[in-house]
Design an enzyme around this catalytic site. Structure first.
Site, short mmCIF file in Angstrom:
data_model
loop_
_atom_site.label_atom_id
_atom_site.label_comp_id
_atom_site.label_asym_id
_atom_site.label_seq_id
_atom_site.Cartn_x
_atom_site.Cartn_y
_atom_site.Cartn_z
N HIS A 371 -28.57 -38.49 58.72
CA HIS A 371 -27.34 -38.99 59.35
C HIS A 371 -26.66 -39.99 58.42
O HIS A 371 -27.32 -40.79 57.74
CB HIS A 371 -27.66 -39.65 60.69
N PRO A 372 -25.35 -40.00 58.40
CA PRO A 372 -24.62 -40.95 57.55
C PRO A 372 -24.55 -42.33 58.19
O PRO A 372 -24.69 -42.48 59.41
CB PRO A 372 -23.23 -40.32 57.48
N SER A 388 -19.41 -35.13 62.25
CA SER A 388 -19.56 -36.58 62.11
C SER A 388 -18.21 -37.27 61.94
O SER A 388 -17.96 -38.34 62.50
CB SER A 388 -20.47 -36.91 60.92
N GLU A 391 -16.55 -37.45 65.29
CA GLU A 391 -17.20 -38.41 66.17
C GLU A 391 -16.86 -39.85 65.79
O GLU A 391 -16.54 -40.68 66.64
CB GLU A 391 -18.72 -38.17 66.12
N GLN A 392 -16.91 -40.15 64.49
CA GLN A 392 -16.61 -41.52 64.07
C GLN A 392 -15.13 -41.85 64.33
O GLN A 392 -14.79 -42.97 64.71
CB GLN A 392 -16.98 -41.71 62.60
N PHE A 423 -28.64 -46.51 61.00
CA PHE A 423 -28.35 -46.78 62.41
C PHE A 423 -27.65 -45.55 63.00
O PHE A 423 -26.65 -45.06 62.46
CB PHE A 423 -27.45 -48.00 62.54
N ALA A 426 -24.71 -42.39 69.51
CA ALA A 426 -23.74 -41.39 69.95
C ALA A 426 -22.40 -42.10 70.16
O ALA A 426 -22.13 -42.64 71.24
CB ALA A 426 -24.21 -40.72 71.23
N VAL A 427 -21.59 -42.11 69.12
CA VAL A 427 -20.39 -42.95 69.14
C VAL A 427 -19.40 -42.53 70.22
O VAL A 427 -18.62 -43.34 70.70
CB VAL A 427 -19.70 -42.96 67.76
#
Length: 471
Positions: A371-372, A388, A391-392, A423, A426-427
């Site tokens: 994961h980034p 990703s 999501e971000q 870290f 689930a944003v």
């Protein structure tokens, strides 16, 4: 077993709105089984007499002999019971569906004429009312064809509905393959119709009932009085009617037999039930073919890719990125026992999560490490996966101020230094402030606690991704 054929999911927690005509709250559908003259009997070429669904307690087949009492009970259904039921339903203005055994219909021309003059649907109940479970597939296919042929000769029309009752594991598939039936009712698994994909055929199933059924007069435990039958039907109706009022209309099937409910003391309970439903607004009493046509019009089937039916390469290509950069999880999930229940977001997530949970801590650590960082260098360089990045962006992490970016960088570095993996959260479940608060709080965890929390967050991210991909 790699692929499980039974469907334990169905419509799940959110069944579709049936959209019954006129906004009615329940469909009450009466089936009258016409079997008299189609039952096991040596006169019909069978090896023994009938032993099923009569008022003879403990009846058993009589090999090679006629069973005069059994025959006379079936004859009562045709001679007296049918006409009593015909008067009841025509006086009430309720059309019924006949499940007609073809050989029985051929032996009852006056009854067939009465059914047709009343506008009743005559669906097929097979060629003879006998067990199909041990029939070779070729024999059952031929029996279906013969039933259709004789039905057309007797009624002038081919049947559009089918119910064997004493069916085999092949029956529904064979009916679908025949290709001419609007519905099949050899199923008891729902309160609403549904579609089955069988080869190239989309076959509608309208489930039937063995409990809201007068056959319980001939079984133990069962009904003894008409009042007991009425009470059960009333309770079933009242429950489903309330669900319809609450916004999820259903269907209530009621199964009847001339030789059983056609007896005076039993019929009284059915009459009370008809009076009960007529006292309610928003009740639709259709034939089964009316339900089939309504469902096909309002809920036409749409085919989609189903994970449990995909080839391995397609499955991994589609779902290999659900767990970030970890296609091996999809590969392992593919080898599990998958079925229709796994063709939804919740179902496939269960299979993928099983693969993730059953592997070693080192393998799961590899998934975490894939994961980034949140708002990290990969994001700045636009090198995130599409998932990703989306999501971000949903939490505003692609539009940080300089001070916010500096804070995320500090937290990322502190977290990775302490735990050895980035870290993960689930944003989509949080806003920017909530993410920062969780970041700070989780830095106080010990590694074991945080490893478990990070794994939970990975599974949550996977679930949200699957909800974008599947029902």
């Amino acid at each position: 077993m790699r692929r499980y054929p039974r469907d334990m999911h169905g419509y799940g927690a959110t069944p579709p709105d049936a959209k019954w005509p006129g906004g009615t709250r329940i469909a009450v559908q009466f089936v009258l089984n016409y079997e008299e003259g189609g039952e096991n009997c040596i006169l019909h070429g069978d090896a023994a007499s009938e032993a099923f669904l009569s008022d003879i307690a403990g009846a058993a087949p009589w090999p090679g002999q006629r069973h005069w009492n059994m025959e006379s009970i079936y004859e009562y259904g045709a001679r007296a019971g049918f006409w009593r039921l015909h008067r009841l339903f025509t006086d009430a203005g309720i059309p019924v569906t006949i499940f007609g055994v073809a050989t029985a219909l051929a032996r009852s021309p006056a009854q067939v004429e009465a059914m047709q003059q009343s506008g009743w649907e005559i669906a097929s109940h097979g060629l003879k009312w006998v067990e199909h479970k041990d029939m070779p597939e070729s024999e059952e296919r031929a029996s279906i064809a013969d039933a259709i042929h004789l039905h057309m000769q007797v009624t002038g029309e081919r049947p559009l509905g089918w119910y064997t009752g004493r069916c085999s594991a092949n029956t529904v598939r064979l009916i679908a393959e025949e290709g001419g039936f609007a519905y099949v009712s050899d199923s008891y698994d729902d309160d609403l119709p549904y579609w089955l994909e069988i080869g190239e055929r989309d076959q509608l199933v309208i489930p039937y009932t063995l409990e809201a059924n007068d056959m319980r007069f001939a079984t133990s435990p069962g009904y003894v009085t008409g009042a007991q039958f009425f009470q059960y039907l009333k309770d079933a109706f009242d429950t489903l009617y309330a669900e319809g009022v609450a916004g999820t209309p259903k269907m209530l099937s009621v199964g009847l037999h001339n030789r059983l409910i056609g007896r005076p003391g039993k019929l009284a309970g059915l009459k009370r039930f008809i009076d009960h439903i007529k006292a309610h607004d928003g009740v639709w009493c259709p034939r089964r073919i009316d339900i089939a046509r309504h469902w096909a019009r309002m809920h036409p089937h749409v085919r989609r890719d189903r994970p449990s039916r995909m080839a391995r390469a397609d499955f991994v290509a589609r779902f290999g990125g659900v767990f970030e950069h970890s296609p091996w999880i999809a590969e392992r999930a593919f080898d599990l026992e998958l079925g229709p229940a796994h063709d939804t977001a919740v179902g496939l997530h269960s299979a993928l999560a099983r693969s993730f949970r059953s592997t070693s801590d080192d393998d799961r650590l590899g998934v975490l490490a894939a994961h980034p960082d949140l708002a990290g260098k990969l994001a700045a360089a636009r090198r995130l996966t599409d998932e990703s990045a989306s999501e971000q962006s949903s939490a505003g992490l692609d539009a940080l101020t300089d001070s916010e970016r500096a804070e995320f960088t500090r937290l990322n570095e502190a977290y990775t230094a302490k735990f050895g993996f980035p870290f993960i959260i689930a944003v989509r479940d949080h806003d920017k402030a909530g993410i920062l608060a969780a970041f700070t709080a989780r830095l106080d965890h010990d590694r074991e606690t945080e490893f478990a929390e990070a794994c939970r967050q990975v599974e949550r991210i996977a679930r949200l991704r699957l909800e974008d991909m599947l029902p």
